[in-house]
Write an enzyme that holds these catalytic residues in place. Sequence first.
Site, PDB file in Angstrom:
ATOM      1  N   SER A  93       7.595 -11.535  -0.105  1.00  0.00           N
ATOM      2  CA  SER A  93       7.026 -10.278   0.591  1.00  0.00           C
ATOM      3  C   SER A  93       5.414 -10.286   0.684  1.00  0.00           C
ATOM      4  O   SER A  93       4.846 -11.053  -0.047  1.00  0.00           O
ATOM      5  CB  SER A  93       7.390  -8.990   0.057  1.00  0.00           C
ATOM      6  OG  SER A  93       6.912  -8.917  -1.298  1.00  0.00           O
ATOM      7  N   LYS A  94       4.816  -9.662   1.367  1.00  0.00           N
ATOM      8  CA  LYS A  94       3.632  -9.655   1.661  1.00  0.00           C
ATOM      9  C   LYS A  94       2.753  -9.084   0.358  1.00  0.00           C
ATOM     10  O   LYS A  94       1.777  -9.858  -0.289  1.00  0.00           O
ATOM     11  CB  LYS A  94       3.053  -8.418   2.665  1.00  0.00           C
ATOM     12  CG  LYS A  94       1.968  -8.946   3.713  1.00  0.00           C
ATOM     13  CD  LYS A  94       1.770  -7.877   4.816  1.00  0.00           C
ATOM     14  CE  LYS A  94       0.380  -8.093   5.223  1.00  0.00           C
ATOM     15  NZ  LYS A  94       0.120  -7.371   6.481  1.00  0.00           N
TER      16      LYS A  94
END
Length: 497
Positions: free
Chosen positions: A263-264
């Site tokens: 994920s970011k």
Amino acid sequence: MSSNKVRVRFAPSPTGWLHIGGLRTALYNYLFARHHGGDFVLRIEDTDQKRYVEGAEADIINSMKWAGMEYDEGPAKQGPFGPYRQSERSEMYAKYAKQLIEGGHAYYAFDTSEEIEEMRERLQKAGNSNPKYDAITRMGMTNSLTLSEDEVNERLKRGDDYVVRLKVPANETIHLDDMVRGHVKFESEGLDDQVLLKSDGLPTYHLANVVDDHEMQISHVIRGEEWLSSAPKHVLLYNYLGWEPPVMAHLPLIMSPAGGKLSKRKAEEQGIMVNVRDYMQAGYEPEALVNFLAYLGWSPGDDREIMSLDQLCKEFEMERVSKAGAVFNTKKLSWYNEQYMRERSVESLLPDVKAALEKADIEVKDDAHLAQIIPLLVERVSLVSEFADQGRFFFEAPAEYDEKSLKKAWKEETLSLVTNYLNRISELDEASFKAAALKETLEAVIAEAGVGFGKLMLPLRVAVTGSGSGPDLFLTMEILGKSETQSRISIAIERLS
Ligand code: GLU
């Protein structure tokens, strides 16, 4: 699919900068198209106006261009199936939504968001952990299935807000043969009556995606695994619209080195950049990023690792895409970058290195001088931008010396060794101030003193470069030239004795 030609599309939503996962999806589509002599389409899925980000489309196009992936049809490139922005295709979606309603596979729903929320809460209280608008609940809601025809017409005429929902069948198993995941089954109970057309008259992703894939004669849908859960809705839509669905291939997730999906937030924690533009700005070799991304989920089945885009096009087979998530390995990416960077000629590297140096406030006065330095440093850096840090001493005398190296280098006997060396090289004339002579001189000095190589080499290196490690010292001194080398050694003697 009305023709047999391979036609694939990359269909990003312009909701932010293109990220590396998106670029990998684009790449696999591109490779598949080229491998099969097919078409590669870029379609901008911009029906969600709330999430639209200005400049995102340009960033997507730019990034793909940088990576060397030319598309055959898309925005700014006419093709027989345009326009290629969904926002310019609205009428088409409404037409098919109507067709679905008429066929009994979709319906008008007039519920307000409060009413839907109320239904959810009510069911949750009754013990349903995942209440949704579906075959069970729809008959208790305000829609064209529960209202009389007159009432529906009246509401539509009046201009009441409505959405169009897909009428997902109860208790049906939906089958999908995915090129990567094999046979996948979904139970319709798990699906909600997906909104197809929103109250603003624009389609949701699901309707627009299916309509366009059909209209654009897309033969294969290649996209990230996060879309697999949407696939059964799409299969239903194809069936209800009487169309043959494209072949689907859902690509494995990109995983964080620390585990889990990248994920970011996880990327940030690992110091991994997620936007393609960041790699561009950091000076990565596009071929390196492409080669690296190609191997995130695919391999040729042998031990070859370096493959150009052309080679990848030849070799890429969907059959060799793995189901398992692919871990983003930053070391491997650096390795790829080193390989491609070192393949470049000094002439091609020169402008990039010069820009990197200038960005770090190092003034390059003489290109020929820089051309001498590049081969010395290229083996020591992973990225063009690192030339600045690694090569600063070629342009500026060290302002200070690396503490640790100094401690190790500067001993009692050092002063006389270094002074001796300085005196000897001062006798060399400019023309003979060459690496070989500088090395011979060093050998002579240590032989006379009866000490090892490092006893003089290390202090000299610290004096000349400020650090305990670096490229070939003799070549370094040759490039610095006689007077600069002398000056640096004398300054060190002064400062350190
Ligand atoms: N617009 C979707 C995205 O942003 C496309 C997914 C698909 O390829 O179907 O990724």
